[in-house]
Design a protein around this motif. Structure first.
Motif, PDB file in Angstrom:
ATOM      1  N   ILE A 415       3.501   0.928  27.981  1.00 19.84           N
ATOM      2  CA  ILE A 415       4.765   1.482  28.466  1.00 19.84           C
ATOM      3  C   ILE A 415       5.501   2.142  27.304  1.00 19.84           C
ATOM      4  N   VAL A 416       5.403   1.502  26.137  1.00 24.47           N
ATOM      5  CA  VAL A 416       6.081   1.946  24.919  1.00 24.47           C
ATOM      6  C   VAL A 416       5.030   2.144  23.833  1.00 24.47           C
ATOM      7  N   THR A 417       5.173   3.165  23.014  1.00 25.54           N
ATOM      8  CA  THR A 417       4.285   3.369  21.875  1.00 25.54           C
ATOM      9  C   THR A 417       5.101   3.547  20.609  1.00 25.54           C
ATOM     10  N   GLY A 418       4.432   3.387  19.472  1.00 23.28           N
ATOM     11  CA  GLY A 418       5.105   3.572  18.186  1.00 23.28           C
ATOM     12  C   GLY A 418       4.158   4.134  17.152  1.00 23.28           C
ATOM     13  N   TRP A 419       3.309   5.104  17.575  1.00 19.59           N
ATOM     14  CA  TRP A 419       2.300   5.669  16.682  1.00 19.59           C
ATOM     15  C   TRP A 419       2.941   6.426  15.521  1.00 19.59           C
ATOM     16  N   HIS A 420       2.291   6.357  14.374  1.00 23.98           N
ATOM     17  CA  HIS A 420       2.713   7.166  13.230  1.00 23.98           C
ATOM     18  C   HIS A 420       2.189   8.585  13.427  1.00 23.98           C
ATOM     19  N   THR A 421       3.047   9.599  13.216  1.00 23.75           N
ATOM     20  CA  THR A 421       2.633  10.982  13.457  1.00 23.75           C
ATOM     21  C   THR A 421       3.033  11.931  12.338  1.00 23.75           C
ATOM     22  N   ARG A 422       3.542  11.424  11.205  1.00 25.71           N
ATOM     23  CA  ARG A 422       4.024  12.332  10.170  1.00 25.71           C
ATOM     24  C   ARG A 422       2.955  12.623   9.120  1.00 25.71           C
ATOM     25  N   LEU A 423       2.567  11.637   8.322  1.00 28.18           N
ATOM     26  CA  LEU A 423       1.553  11.869   7.284  1.00 28.18           C
ATOM     27  C   LEU A 423       0.192  12.125   7.913  1.00 28.18           C
ATOM     28  N   VAL A 424      -0.148  11.313   8.916  1.00 31.68           N
ATOM     29  CA  VAL A 424      -1.394  11.473   9.672  1.00 31.68           C
ATOM     30  C   VAL A 424      -1.045  11.261  11.135  1.00 31.68           C
ATOM     31  N   LYS A 425      -1.623  12.054  12.021  1.00 31.88           N
ATOM     32  CA  LYS A 425      -1.319  11.903  13.434  1.00 31.88           C
ATOM     33  C   LYS A 425      -2.187  10.793  14.018  1.00 31.88           C
ATOM     34  N   ILE A 437      -5.177  -1.863  17.131  1.00 30.20           N
ATOM     35  CA  ILE A 437      -3.866  -1.409  16.647  1.00 30.20           C
ATOM     36  C   ILE A 437      -3.275  -2.380  15.628  1.00 30.20           C
ATOM     37  N   ASN A 438      -2.670  -1.800  14.586  1.00 32.63           N
ATOM     38  CA  ASN A 438      -1.851  -2.616  13.688  1.00 32.63           C
ATOM     39  C   ASN A 438      -0.570  -1.882  13.334  1.00 32.63           C
ATOM     40  N   ILE A 439       0.401  -2.633  12.823  1.00 32.29           N
ATOM     41  CA  ILE A 439       1.618  -2.066  12.225  1.00 32.29           C
ATOM     42  C   ILE A 439       1.299  -1.928  10.746  1.00 32.29           C
ATOM     43  N   HIS A 440       1.139  -0.691  10.263  1.00 38.82           N
ATOM     44  CA  HIS A 440       0.566  -0.485   8.931  1.00 38.82           C
ATOM     45  C   HIS A 440       1.638  -0.252   7.871  1.00 38.82           C
ATOM     46  N   LYS A 441       1.528  -0.990   6.767  1.00 32.62           N
ATOM     47  CA  LYS A 441       2.544  -0.910   5.715  1.00 32.62           C
ATOM     48  C   LYS A 441       2.528   0.437   4.993  1.00 32.62           C
ATOM     49  N   LYS A 442       1.369   1.123   4.977  1.00 31.40           N
ATOM     50  CA  LYS A 442       1.290   2.415   4.286  1.00 31.40           C
ATOM     51  C   LYS A 442       1.738   3.572   5.188  1.00 31.40           C
ATOM     52  N   LEU A 443       2.010   3.283   6.455  1.00 30.73           N
ATOM     53  CA  LEU A 443       2.430   4.321   7.398  1.00 30.73           C
ATOM     54  C   LEU A 443       3.830   4.019   7.935  1.00 30.73           C
ATOM     55  N   ASP A 444       4.697   3.556   7.024  1.00 40.33           N
ATOM     56  CA  ASP A 444       6.105   3.297   7.350  1.00 40.33           C
ATOM     57  C   ASP A 444       6.247   2.250   8.459  1.00 40.33           C
TER      58      ASP A 444
END
Length: 465
Positions: A415-425, A437-444
């Motif tokens: 329902i909700v997403t939080g993908w990183h899309t700035r440095l790498v999509k 999926i993980n919450i990655h420290k190098k991707l903010d």
């Protein structure tokens, strides 16, 4: 014999000259955190020169080609990752005679900055082959560099350096943020993350950072800069002109119509007097002592609607002290070491595990790998992960069908997403085997698809309802 020796020496000199001229540095090992993480270009017609020019125009020192068609840029090189040349043997997709790294192997070159001298705006400078506006100006550096009350690049955090008003807009520009904060009556306007605007009246100057930290383009104008990850570009607000538009009993203050003292209303259409007499000094014996009323609003009647471990307080069901939940459907005690949010308890592990092992460990705790179902929950988990400064597994996977992400325990769609899309999509399924999926420290501390057999910390979730 001497003729053959002379031929080989000439060939060796030619090869060395080509290497030097091309700016080749060497073959390096890469991974999901990226040895050159600052910019990415994927092109089925990739060549070494195309990557060098792409990174040079972006202002980066190094250009790296990988996997035949990928280009990465950066300014810092970790020399400890250098590998033997035979590891980089994949031909470039746009020129089979050139080598473009390999699987998790990257051929790194110095970039080729373009020559921009004499082409920049009068208020711009040529820096690393690219026209940029001078400090205090904004624009593309070539056709425009206008002054916008720029104050500088500052460090932000979860407490917010400008915390009084927020606007998120996919068409964000510097002017839009300035006008938004000006209409609200605030002194300062700050743009961050490309599309976020924050307002405030107090500026902590010790948080000022170097200008190169703020380099994310504004979503509504790519020629303007709107801060970066936890970096905010701050400007003075632009107060709107409200003179002559206010009610006869109102005044224009900081670009906003307000009622005069002793009147109440919106300041534009109404400012009515409420029997105001004046301001008096009070003390413990009370200047008006006959009756007392304390009221912070008009509470609704919630008696009889609350959970057995909750109480009705100020018209709202709340859990008793020591319990957590929404006060209506759930009021439970989270176990020691768990954190509460909404109707769930969360456990942030101190040890690492693969995704499948993390899932099993959560089951032993009568819980599941965390599943995000609201923006508030997503932001809560991100904030907690940033406090630990570690990468954490979540319960999402697309192992059954590539690109069809579901929560593993509930088998429900996102329902909700939080993908990183700035440095790498993200998600990008790098290497064809990233399915967890993980919450990655190098991707903010945003979402990243990763190899399920990698070991990270994990978050378990225990529902209270």
């Amino acid at each position: 014999m001497e003729a053959r020796l002379g031929f080989f020496l000439l060939l060796l000199v030619t090869v060395l000259q080509v290497v030097v001229e091309s700016g080749y540095i060497g073959c390096y090992q890469d991974d999901s955190t990226r040895i050159l993480p600052k910019a990415v270009l994927k092109d089925k017609g990739m060549t070494v020169q195309k990557c060098q020019q792409f990174c040079g125009k972006k202002g980066f020192k190094f250009a790296g080609v990988e996997y035949g068609y990928e280009c990465f840029c950066g300014n810092v090189l970790r020399k400890c990752r250098k590998r033997k040349e035979s590891d980089c043997k994949m031909p470039c997709s746009g020129n089979k005679r050139q080598t473009c790294g390999g699987p998790w192997r990257i051929s790194i070159y110095t970039s080729k900055p373009s020559n921009c001298k004499g082409k920049c705006h009068k208020n711009g400078i040529c820096k690393r082959g690219r026209c940029r506006c001078k400090r205090g100006y904004t624009g593309d550096g070539i056709n425009a560099c206008s002054k916008l009350g720029y104050l500088g690049c500052y460090r932000d955090d979860s407490t917010r350096i400008l915390s009084k008003a927020i606007l998120q807009d996919k068409g964000m520009t510097v002017q839009k943020c300035q006008q938004f904060c000006g209409k609200k009556g605030f002194k300062f306007a700050g743009v961050e993350y490309g599309y976020e605007c924050f307002c405030g009246n107090v500026l902590r100057k010790y948080r000022k950072r170097k200008e190169s930290d703020c380099k994310t383009p504004c979503s509504g104008n790519k020629r303007q800069t709107c801060g970066g990850p936890w970096r905010i570009s701050i400007y003075t607000g632009k107060p709107s002109n409200c003179k002559g538009k206010c009610h006869k009993n109102g005044i224009c203050k900081r670009g906003r119509c307000r009622c005069k003292r002793g009147y109440t209303g919106d300041g534009i259409n109404a400012c009515s007097k409420l029997g105001y007499i004046g301001c008096y000094w009070d003390h413990s014996t009370r200047i008006l002592s006959k009756a007392k009323l304390q009221d912070k609003g008009k509470p609704s009647n919630c008696k009889g609607k609350c959970h057995k471990n909750g109480i009705c307080k100020r018209g709202r069901c709340r859990c008793n002290r020591g319990y957590t939940g929404d006060g209506i459907n759930a009021c439970s005690i989270c176990p020691l070491g768990w954190k509460s949010y909404g109707s769930s308890c969360y456990f942030f592990s101190q040890t690492t595990a693969t995704w499948n092992d993390a899932k099993r460990k959560c089951i032993t705790k009568n819980s599941m790998l965390a599943e995000v179902v609201s923006y508030g929950e997503r932001d809560f988990l991100r904030k907690q992960a940033s406090k630990y400064a570690e990468t954490f597994w979540l319960g999402g996977t697309d192992s059954k069908h590539e690109g069809s992400w579901i929560w593993a325990t509930s088998q429900s769609n996102f329902i909700v997403t939080g993908w990183h899309t700035r440095l790498v999509k993200e998600p990008n399924n790098q290497g064809g085997n990233e399915h967890c999926i993980n919450i990655h420290k190098k991707l903010d501390f945003e979402w990243n698809d990763d190899r399920c057999w990698n070991s990270y910390r994990y978050i378990c979730e225990k529902l209270l309802v």
